[in-house]
Motif scaffolding. Sequence first.
Motif, PDB file in Angstrom:
ATOM      1  N   TYR A  77       0.826  -1.216   0.000  1.00  0.00           N
ATOM      2  CA  TYR A  77       0.000   0.000   0.000  1.00  0.00           C
ATOM      3  C   TYR A  77       0.857   1.262   0.000  1.00  0.00           C
ATOM      4  O   TYR A  77       0.484   2.267  -0.616  1.00  0.00           O
ATOM      5  CB  TYR A  77      -0.966   0.000   1.182  1.00  0.00           C
ATOM      6  CG  TYR A  77      -2.053  -1.055   1.066  1.00  0.00           C
ATOM      7  CD1 TYR A  77      -2.626  -1.361  -0.152  1.00  0.00           C
ATOM      8  CD2 TYR A  77      -2.505  -1.738   2.188  1.00  0.00           C
ATOM      9  CE1 TYR A  77      -3.624  -2.322  -0.258  1.00  0.00           C
ATOM     10  CE2 TYR A  77      -3.504  -2.694   2.093  1.00  0.00           C
ATOM     11  CZ  TYR A  77      -4.061  -2.984   0.873  1.00  0.00           C
ATOM     12  OH  TYR A  77      -5.046  -3.931   0.772  1.00  0.00           O
ATOM     13  N   ARG A  96      -2.679   0.074  11.508  1.00  0.00           N
ATOM     14  CA  ARG A  96      -3.432  -0.067  12.765  1.00  0.00           C
ATOM     15  C   ARG A  96      -3.697  -1.544  13.079  1.00  0.00           C
ATOM     16  O   ARG A  96      -3.551  -1.978  14.220  1.00  0.00           O
ATOM     17  CB  ARG A  96      -4.734   0.714  12.684  1.00  0.00           C
ATOM     18  CG  ARG A  96      -4.546   2.203  12.742  1.00  0.00           C
ATOM     19  CD  ARG A  96      -5.883   2.953  12.752  1.00  0.00           C
ATOM     20  NE  ARG A  96      -5.648   4.362  12.599  1.00  0.00           N
ATOM     21  CZ  ARG A  96      -5.786   5.039  11.455  1.00  0.00           C
ATOM     22  NH1 ARG A  96      -6.189   4.423  10.366  1.00  0.00           N
ATOM     23  NH2 ARG A  96      -5.543   6.325  11.408  1.00  0.00           N
ATOM     24  N   ASN A 113      -1.422   4.210  -1.446  1.00  0.00           N
ATOM     25  CA  ASN A 113      -2.817   4.046  -1.045  1.00  0.00           C
ATOM     26  C   ASN A 113      -2.905   4.326   0.459  1.00  0.00           C
ATOM     27  O   ASN A 113      -2.856   3.420   1.283  1.00  0.00           O
ATOM     28  CB  ASN A 113      -3.304   2.638  -1.377  1.00  0.00           C
ATOM     29  CG  ASN A 113      -4.793   2.499  -1.207  1.00  0.00           C
ATOM     30  OD1 ASN A 113      -5.394   3.188  -0.404  1.00  0.00           O
ATOM     31  ND2 ASN A 113      -5.374   1.589  -1.963  1.00  0.00           N
ATOM     32  N   GLU A 114      -3.019   5.599   0.762  1.00  0.00           N
ATOM     33  CA  GLU A 114      -2.906   6.066   2.139  1.00  0.00           C
ATOM     34  C   GLU A 114      -3.936   5.443   3.076  1.00  0.00           C
ATOM     35  O   GLU A 114      -3.596   4.976   4.159  1.00  0.00           O
ATOM     36  CB  GLU A 114      -3.021   7.585   2.169  1.00  0.00           C
ATOM     37  CG  GLU A 114      -2.835   8.186   3.538  1.00  0.00           C
ATOM     38  CD  GLU A 114      -2.896   9.696   3.507  1.00  0.00           C
ATOM     39  OE1 GLU A 114      -3.488  10.259   4.431  1.00  0.00           O
ATOM     40  OE2 GLU A 114      -2.359  10.297   2.554  1.00  0.00           O
ATOM     41  N   SER A 115      -5.203   5.437   2.693  1.00  0.00           N
ATOM     42  CA  SER A 115      -6.232   4.967   3.621  1.00  0.00           C
ATOM     43  C   SER A 115      -6.067   3.483   3.942  1.00  0.00           C
ATOM     44  O   SER A 115      -6.169   3.081   5.104  1.00  0.00           O
ATOM     45  CB  SER A 115      -7.635   5.261   3.084  1.00  0.00           C
ATOM     46  OG  SER A 115      -7.851   4.578   1.868  1.00  0.00           O
ATOM     47  N   TYR A 116      -5.794   2.656   2.933  1.00  0.00           N
ATOM     48  CA  TYR A 116      -5.580   1.231   3.195  1.00  0.00           C
ATOM     49  C   TYR A 116      -4.297   1.010   3.984  1.00  0.00           C
ATOM     50  O   TYR A 116      -4.233   0.138   4.856  1.00  0.00           O
ATOM     51  CB  TYR A 116      -5.535   0.437   1.900  1.00  0.00           C
ATOM     52  CG  TYR A 116      -6.883   0.178   1.266  1.00  0.00           C
ATOM     53  CD1 TYR A 116      -8.078   0.395   1.942  1.00  0.00           C
ATOM     54  CD2 TYR A 116      -6.960  -0.289  -0.033  1.00  0.00           C
ATOM     55  CE1 TYR A 116      -9.295   0.154   1.349  1.00  0.00           C
ATOM     56  CE2 TYR A 116      -8.185  -0.538  -0.643  1.00  0.00           C
ATOM     57  CZ  TYR A 116      -9.351  -0.314   0.056  1.00  0.00           C
ATOM     58  OH  TYR A 116     -10.555  -0.561  -0.530  1.00  0.00           O
ATOM     59  N   CYS A 117      -3.280   1.780   3.675  1.00  0.00           N
ATOM     60  CA  CYS A 117      -2.008   1.654   4.390  1.00  0.00           C
ATOM     61  C   CYS A 117      -2.196   1.949   5.871  1.00  0.00           C
ATOM     62  O   CYS A 117      -1.746   1.186   6.723  1.00  0.00           O
ATOM     63  CB  CYS A 117      -0.965   2.586   3.783  1.00  0.00           C
ATOM     64  SG  CYS A 117       0.668   2.416   4.532  1.00  0.00           S
ATOM     65  N   LEU A 118      -2.876   3.029   6.168  1.00  0.00           N
ATOM     66  CA  LEU A 118      -3.061   3.414   7.570  1.00  0.00           C
ATOM     67  C   LEU A 118      -3.900   2.397   8.330  1.00  0.00           C
ATOM     68  O   LEU A 118      -3.595   2.056   9.474  1.00  0.00           O
ATOM     69  CB  LEU A 118      -3.690   4.800   7.647  1.00  0.00           C
ATOM     70  CG  LEU A 118      -2.831   5.930   7.078  1.00  0.00           C
ATOM     71  CD1 LEU A 118      -3.558   7.262   7.180  1.00  0.00           C
ATOM     72  CD2 LEU A 118      -1.493   5.994   7.782  1.00  0.00           C
ATOM     73  N   GLN A 119      -4.952   1.889   7.699  1.00  0.00           N
ATOM     74  CA  GLN A 119      -5.782   0.877   8.358  1.00  0.00           C
ATOM     75  C   GLN A 119      -4.984  -0.405   8.593  1.00  0.00           C
ATOM     76  O   GLN A 119      -5.098  -1.038   9.636  1.00  0.00           O
ATOM     77  CB  GLN A 119      -7.039   0.576   7.550  1.00  0.00           C
ATOM     78  CG  GLN A 119      -7.990  -0.372   8.253  1.00  0.00           C
ATOM     79  CD  GLN A 119      -8.399   0.126   9.623  1.00  0.00           C
ATOM     80  OE1 GLN A 119      -8.861   1.250   9.785  1.00  0.00           O
ATOM     81  NE2 GLN A 119      -8.220  -0.701  10.640  1.00  0.00           N
ATOM     82  N   ASP A 174       4.611   7.361   9.137  1.00  0.00           N
ATOM     83  CA  ASP A 174       3.311   7.912   8.764  1.00  0.00           C
ATOM     84  C   ASP A 174       2.789   8.866   9.840  1.00  0.00           C
ATOM     85  O   ASP A 174       2.163   9.879   9.526  1.00  0.00           O
ATOM     86  CB  ASP A 174       2.314   6.790   8.494  1.00  0.00           C
ATOM     87  CG  ASP A 174       2.626   6.075   7.193  1.00  0.00           C
ATOM     88  OD1 ASP A 174       3.021   6.751   6.230  1.00  0.00           O
ATOM     89  OD2 ASP A 174       2.474   4.847   7.133  1.00  0.00           O
ATOM     90  N   ARG A 213      -0.053  11.565   8.807  1.00  0.00           N
ATOM     91  CA  ARG A 213      -1.084  10.719   8.221  1.00  0.00           C
ATOM     92  C   ARG A 213      -1.823   9.904   9.262  1.00  0.00           C
ATOM     93  O   ARG A 213      -2.904   9.394   8.999  1.00  0.00           O
ATOM     94  CB  ARG A 213      -0.481   9.810   7.152  1.00  0.00           C
ATOM     95  CG  ARG A 213       0.005  10.623   5.950  1.00  0.00           C
ATOM     96  CD  ARG A 213       0.496   9.724   4.870  1.00  0.00           C
ATOM     97  NE  ARG A 213       1.811   9.208   5.214  1.00  0.00           N
ATOM     98  CZ  ARG A 213       2.760   8.933   4.343  1.00  0.00           C
ATOM     99  NH1 ARG A 213       2.540   9.108   3.058  1.00  0.00           N
ATOM    100  NH2 ARG A 213       3.915   8.468   4.733  1.00  0.00           N
ATOM    101  N   ILE A 214      -1.226   9.763  10.451  1.00  0.00           N
ATOM    102  CA  ILE A 214      -1.904   9.090  11.571  1.00  0.00           C
ATOM    103  C   ILE A 214      -1.910  10.078  12.721  1.00  0.00           C
ATOM    104  O   ILE A 214      -0.896  10.644  13.067  1.00  0.00           O
ATOM    105  CB  ILE A 214      -1.148   7.820  12.001  1.00  0.00           C
ATOM    106  CG1 ILE A 214      -1.077   6.808  10.874  1.00  0.00           C
ATOM    107  CG2 ILE A 214      -1.819   7.199  13.210  1.00  0.00           C
ATOM    108  CD1 ILE A 214      -0.293   5.558  11.235  1.00  0.00           C
TER     109      ILE A 214
END
Length: 107
Positions: free
Chosen positions: A56, A70, A61-67, A97, A102-103
């Motif tokens: 990611y 987590r 792909n920021e949103s998938y990477c951050l999830q 991140d 981003r987080i």
Amino acid sequence: MEQSSTTRILTILDKYLERKDYDGAEKHLLHWLQEAYNTNDDRMQLLLLNELIGLYRKLNNESYCLQTIRNALNTVHKMNITEMCKLCSIPRASLTDFKMGRIKTLS
């Protein structure tokens, strides 16, 4: 999962990545991640989440990477290996991140 399964999963992943078939790589990882969840294989979950984080990030792909970060951190805490993982790539990716804004929280 056995070591041979892990080797096979990563070998197939490498083939997807060599062909730049990132959709195939993602589907492959997600399939085996679901299998790891179904069998409560925390070690395999962590390995696959780490690979997904890298994918990611490569794809931006920021949103998938951050999830996924987590989820990986939750798995680290669930496994009670936080101290052992301080030098591994998951916390480093998370901190990168976090520092880039981003987080907002690492928990």
